[in-house]
Write an enzyme that holds these catalytic residues in place. Structure first.
Site, PDB file in Angstrom:
ATOM      1  N   LYS A  41       0.850  -1.204   0.000  1.00 34.85           N
ATOM      2  CA  LYS A  41       0.000   0.000   0.000  1.00 34.85           C
ATOM      3  C   LYS A  41       0.880   1.247   0.000  1.00 34.85           C
ATOM      4  O   LYS A  41       1.504   1.583   1.002  1.00 34.85           O
ATOM      5  CB  LYS A  41      -0.950   0.051   1.197  1.00 34.85           C
ATOM      6  CG  LYS A  41      -2.078   1.047   0.907  1.00 34.85           C
ATOM      7  CD  LYS A  41      -2.687   1.695   2.109  1.00 34.85           C
ATOM      8  CE  LYS A  41      -1.925   2.835   2.674  1.00 34.85           C
ATOM      9  NZ  LYS A  41      -1.836   4.049   1.829  1.00 34.85           N
ATOM     10  N   CYS A  55      13.744  11.103   5.227  1.00 36.47           N
ATOM     11  CA  CYS A  55      13.812  10.745   6.648  1.00 36.47           C
ATOM     12  C   CYS A  55      15.213  10.971   7.192  1.00 36.47           C
ATOM     13  O   CYS A  55      15.389  11.220   8.370  1.00 36.47           O
ATOM     14  CB  CYS A  55      13.410   9.295   6.816  1.00 36.47           C
ATOM     15  SG  CYS A  55      14.306   8.229   5.696  1.00 36.47           S
ATOM     16  N   GLU A  77      10.646  16.764  13.770  1.00 33.34           N
ATOM     17  CA  GLU A  77      10.942  16.600  12.350  1.00 33.34           C
ATOM     18  C   GLU A  77      10.074  17.566  11.538  1.00 33.34           C
ATOM     19  O   GLU A  77       8.864  17.614  11.732  1.00 33.34           O
ATOM     20  CB  GLU A  77      10.634  15.161  11.928  1.00 33.34           C
ATOM     21  CG  GLU A  77      10.999  14.872  10.493  1.00 33.34           C
ATOM     22  CD  GLU A  77      10.660  13.447  10.085  1.00 33.34           C
ATOM     23  OE1 GLU A  77       9.536  13.004  10.386  1.00 33.34           O
ATOM     24  OE2 GLU A  77      11.513  12.799   9.469  1.00 33.34           O
ATOM     25  N   GLU A 119      10.305   1.994   9.749  1.00 35.08           N
ATOM     26  CA  GLU A 119      11.252   3.025   9.307  1.00 35.08           C
ATOM     27  C   GLU A 119      10.553   4.367   9.463  1.00 35.08           C
ATOM     28  O   GLU A 119       9.702   4.723   8.645  1.00 35.08           O
ATOM     29  CB  GLU A 119      11.634   2.809   7.831  1.00 35.08           C
ATOM     30  CG  GLU A 119      12.296   1.480   7.552  1.00 35.08           C
ATOM     31  CD  GLU A 119      13.708   1.382   8.100  1.00 35.08           C
ATOM     32  OE1 GLU A 119      14.245   2.410   8.579  1.00 35.08           O
ATOM     33  OE2 GLU A 119      14.268   0.289   8.053  1.00 35.08           O
TER      34      GLU A 119
HETATM   35  P1  NAD Z   1       2.316   8.767   7.154  1.00 34.60           P
HETATM   36  O1  NAD Z   1       2.615   8.022   8.400  1.00 34.60           O
HETATM   37  O2  NAD Z   1       1.280   9.808   7.170  1.00 34.60           O
HETATM   38  O3  NAD Z   1       1.884   7.756   5.995  1.00 34.60           O
HETATM   39  C1  NAD Z   1       2.684   6.670   5.625  1.00 34.60           C
HETATM   40  C2  NAD Z   1       1.808   5.560   5.079  1.00 34.60           C
HETATM   41  O4  NAD Z   1       0.974   5.050   6.118  1.00 34.60           O
HETATM   42  C3  NAD Z   1       0.874   5.991   3.965  1.00 34.60           C
HETATM   43  O5  NAD Z   1       0.789   4.944   3.022  1.00 34.60           O
HETATM   44  C4  NAD Z   1      -0.446   6.193   4.692  1.00 34.60           C
HETATM   45  O6  NAD Z   1      -1.573   6.055   3.880  1.00 34.60           O
HETATM   46  C5  NAD Z   1      -0.391   5.080   5.706  1.00 34.60           C
HETATM   47  N1  NAD Z   1      -1.207   5.297   6.890  1.00 34.60           N
HETATM   48  C6  NAD Z   1      -1.646   6.477   7.406  1.00 34.60           C
HETATM   49  N2  NAD Z   1      -2.348   6.245   8.538  1.00 34.60           N
HETATM   50  C7  NAD Z   1      -2.350   4.917   8.731  1.00 34.60           C
HETATM   51  C8  NAD Z   1      -2.887   4.068   9.742  1.00 34.60           C
HETATM   52  N3  NAD Z   1      -3.573   4.551  10.777  1.00 34.60           N
HETATM   53  N4  NAD Z   1      -2.668   2.738   9.647  1.00 34.60           N
HETATM   54  C9  NAD Z   1      -1.953   2.233   8.632  1.00 34.60           C
HETATM   55  N5  NAD Z   1      -1.437   2.978   7.638  1.00 34.60           N
HETATM   56  C10 NAD Z   1      -1.627   4.306   7.683  1.00 34.60           C
HETATM   57  O7  NAD Z   1       3.727   9.338   6.665  1.00 34.60           O
HETATM   58  P2  NAD Z   1       4.009  10.246   5.399  1.00 34.60           P
HETATM   59  O8  NAD Z   1       3.566  11.635   5.705  1.00 34.60           O
HETATM   60  O9  NAD Z   1       3.515   9.589   4.183  1.00 34.60           O
HETATM   61  O10 NAD Z   1       5.597  10.197   5.329  1.00 34.60           O
HETATM   62  C11 NAD Z   1       6.411  11.087   6.007  1.00 34.60           C
HETATM   63  C12 NAD Z   1       7.090  10.385   7.163  1.00 34.60           C
HETATM   64  O11 NAD Z   1       7.771   9.230   6.687  1.00 34.60           O
HETATM   65  C13 NAD Z   1       8.149  11.222   7.807  1.00 34.60           C
HETATM   66  O12 NAD Z   1       8.019  11.164   9.215  1.00 34.60           O
HETATM   67  C14 NAD Z   1       9.445  10.568   7.393  1.00 34.60           C
HETATM   68  O13 NAD Z   1      10.515  10.759   8.258  1.00 34.60           O
HETATM   69  C15 NAD Z   1       9.058   9.151   7.260  1.00 34.60           C
HETATM   70  N6  NAD Z   1       9.979   8.440   6.368  1.00 34.60           N
HETATM   71  C16 NAD Z   1      10.831   7.528   6.920  1.00 34.60           C
HETATM   72  C17 NAD Z   1      11.751   6.858   6.126  1.00 34.60           C
HETATM   73  C18 NAD Z   1      12.702   5.852   6.721  1.00 34.60           C
HETATM   74  O14 NAD Z   1      13.198   5.010   5.986  1.00 34.60           O
HETATM   75  N7  NAD Z   1      12.979   5.897   8.005  1.00 34.60           N
HETATM   76  C19 NAD Z   1      11.791   7.108   4.769  1.00 34.60           C
HETATM   77  C20 NAD Z   1      10.899   8.027   4.227  1.00 34.60           C
HETATM   78  C21 NAD Z   1       9.980   8.682   5.046  1.00 34.60           C
END
Ligand code: NAD
Length: 491
Positions: free
Chosen positions: A176, A284, A383, A250
């Protein structure tokens, strides 16, 4: 709704959401919807998990590693073939520079090849026991069905970090992507079919938190791997706990990039710029806290600010653009709020504070530098996930390590020094999954990547990633031919 409408992949069938609902895919450069994606319902998620289970039980789990390797290599070839097309699509979807997104598709291909190399080498071991009449060995078996949930910032690369080891290890998956950038993942469905993966081995559903929630809580999973924010990571860890399955998380970061006075200053300043302004800071691993030794502090602040002011913002598809818009409207608003709060916090605003008017309605944020940031303030602790740098002075190496480690996160870190002893001394003491020395943002398929503390747990890339998708079975065989005492343990 705008066209074209994309389709999910469930059990080898391209499908819309069960209720026909869609979400717009918005180009952050002009704020216009350019496509539509299905908004999957829990029933779609059920169907995808069931398809993955059927594919696993009815065939994939017994497909030999050499065949899995062949399919992964084919997928890598197709990604290389289509890298430019996919790069343009991904940039249109999330606003990142096309040279970065195209490079990420090629890096994804490199990851599929790297894990293809392991697919036919996943053996267990034979273990000598105390009794010579007992034969003991282990089998490295696929976990089963894995859910792979990704963020919007680097869809192809983040997915490769998960999908490549999951498939190499013999799992079936339900993917997803983020609702903010799903197009390339849906396009990948075509390549998965073209490569020849059997139906149901890879399933792709799209939608927002509701779809993600239905998937992560699904009792049909054996593993879950997630890249995204800390709050969602917590929700996923809680869902995994309910299902008693391991999770790979992650999450975010507030990574320290540490510049010592003896460093090559030009390289260090370039590393600082790469750390926070490449990809508009939407990574990230962003080096969002720049720790600079006090004797060169003002010089480095001035040099970074000068470089920040010179960054060319514009169309992510143009070859001379250095920073595109940030990925979506809510994210733009969060970054602006963080900048405003930073300005009010007492930190010294060096550059980038004013909002940028864009001719295209794009979500542009100027490269922003705050100096003299208190490491206890939100600017240094939270962040931003945008082009906002907090510069903090330090005295000696111990001071640098203390400030660097005073964080809720532990994802990445950078050290700039020409003193070999100091480099190792600091690398040993930093609380982080990655330490870069005299470089920043370097990636390799072979090198494990992941975090500690609030940045999550588990590892992607490298040999370590395979263990996230394997389970160990121990087989013990009594060769003695004797009947043993039922009331004592056989050793
Ligand atoms: P997010 O947590 O809003 O969404 C990530 C994913 O989770 C999306 O596919 C979203 O639809 C899904 N999601 C949202 N709510 C959910 C729930 N309750 N249950 C299950 N799935 C759900 O994050 P984002 O805004 O898309 O991404 C930004 C974040 O990602 C930042 O904090 C960044 O640091 C992190 N990030 C981490 C890495 C890493 O490798 N550590 C890499 C890239 C981004």
């Amino acid at each position: 709704m705008t066209t074209p409408s994309h389709r999910m992949l469930i059990g080898g069938v391209r499908t819309a959401a069960a209720n026909g609902r869609e979400l717009p895919a918005v180009n952050p450069y002009d704020a216009r919807a350019f496509a539509a994606i299905p908004d999957a319902t829990p029933a779609d998620v059920d169907a995808a998990v069931a398809a993955a289970r059927t594919a696993f039980e009815e065939g994939w789990r017994r497909v030999p590693g050499v065949r899995r390797a062949e399919l992964l290599h084919r997928l890598a070839d197709l990604l290389d073939r289509d890298a430019e097309r996919l790069g343009v699509l991904e940039s249109t979807d999330n606003g990142k520079l096309v040279r970065e997104t195209t490079g990420q598709v090629r890096f994804a291909a490199r990851n599929y090849r790297f894990f293809a190399g392991y697919a036919d080498k996943l053996g267990g071991r034979t273990i000598p026991l105390d009794s010579p009449d007992m034969l003991d060995y282990t089998l490295a078996e696929p976990a089963g069905v894995a859910a792979l949930i990704t963020a919007w910032n680097s869809p192809m690369q983040l997915l490769a970090n998960k999908l490549a080891p999951a498939l190499a290890a013999g799992n079936c998956v339900v993917v997803k992507p983020s609702e903010h950038a799903s197009i390339t993942t849906l396009e990948l469905a075509d390549l998965i079919e073209e490569a020849g993966f059997p139906p149901g081995v890879v399933n792709i559903v799209t939608g927002g938190p509701q779809t993600g929630g239905a998937l992560s809580a699904h009792p049909g999973l054996d593993r879950i791997s997630f890249t995204g924010s800390v709050p969602t990571g917590r929700a996923i860890a809680a869902a995994a706990a309910q299902n008693l399955i391991p999770a790979t998380l992650e999450l975010g970061g507030k990574s320290p990039n540490i510049v010592f006075a003896d460093a090559d200053q030009d390289r260090a300043v370039t590393g600082a710029v790469a750390g926070i302004f490449a990809a508009g800071g939407q990574t990230c691993i962003a080096g969002s806290r720049l720790l600079v030794q006090d004797t060169v502090y003002e010089q480095v602040v001035d040099a970074v600010a000068e470089r920040a002011r010179a960054i060319r913002l514009g169309d992510p598809l143009a070859s001379d653009t250095q920073m595109g818009p940030v990925a979506n409207r809510p994210h733009y608003e969060r970054i602006r709020a963080a900048v405003d709060a930073g300005a009010a916090s007492g930190a010294r605003a060096v550059t980038g504070l004013d909002p940028l008017e864009s001719d295209t309605d794009g979500y542009f944020v100027r490269p922003t530098v705050f100096a003299d940031v208190d490491n206890a303030s939100p600017l240094a602790r939270e962040e931003v996930f945008g082009p906002v740098l907090s510069v903090i002075p330090f005295g000696d190496a111990e001071d640098a390590v203390r400030i660097a480690n005073d964080s809720e996160f532990g994802l990445a870190s950078g050290v700039w020094t020409n003193d070999l002893t100091r480099a190792h001394w600091v690398a040993q003491r930093l609380v982080a999954g990655t330490v870069w020395v005299n470089t920043y943002r370097a990636s390799a398929a072979q090198a494990p990547f992941g975090g500690t503390r609030g940045s999550g747990y588990g590892r992607e890339r490298g040999l370590e990633a395979l263990h996230e998708y394997l389970t160990t079975k121990n087989v013990m065989i009594d060769l003695s031919g004797e009947t043993s005492d039922p009331f004592s343990i056989r050793t």
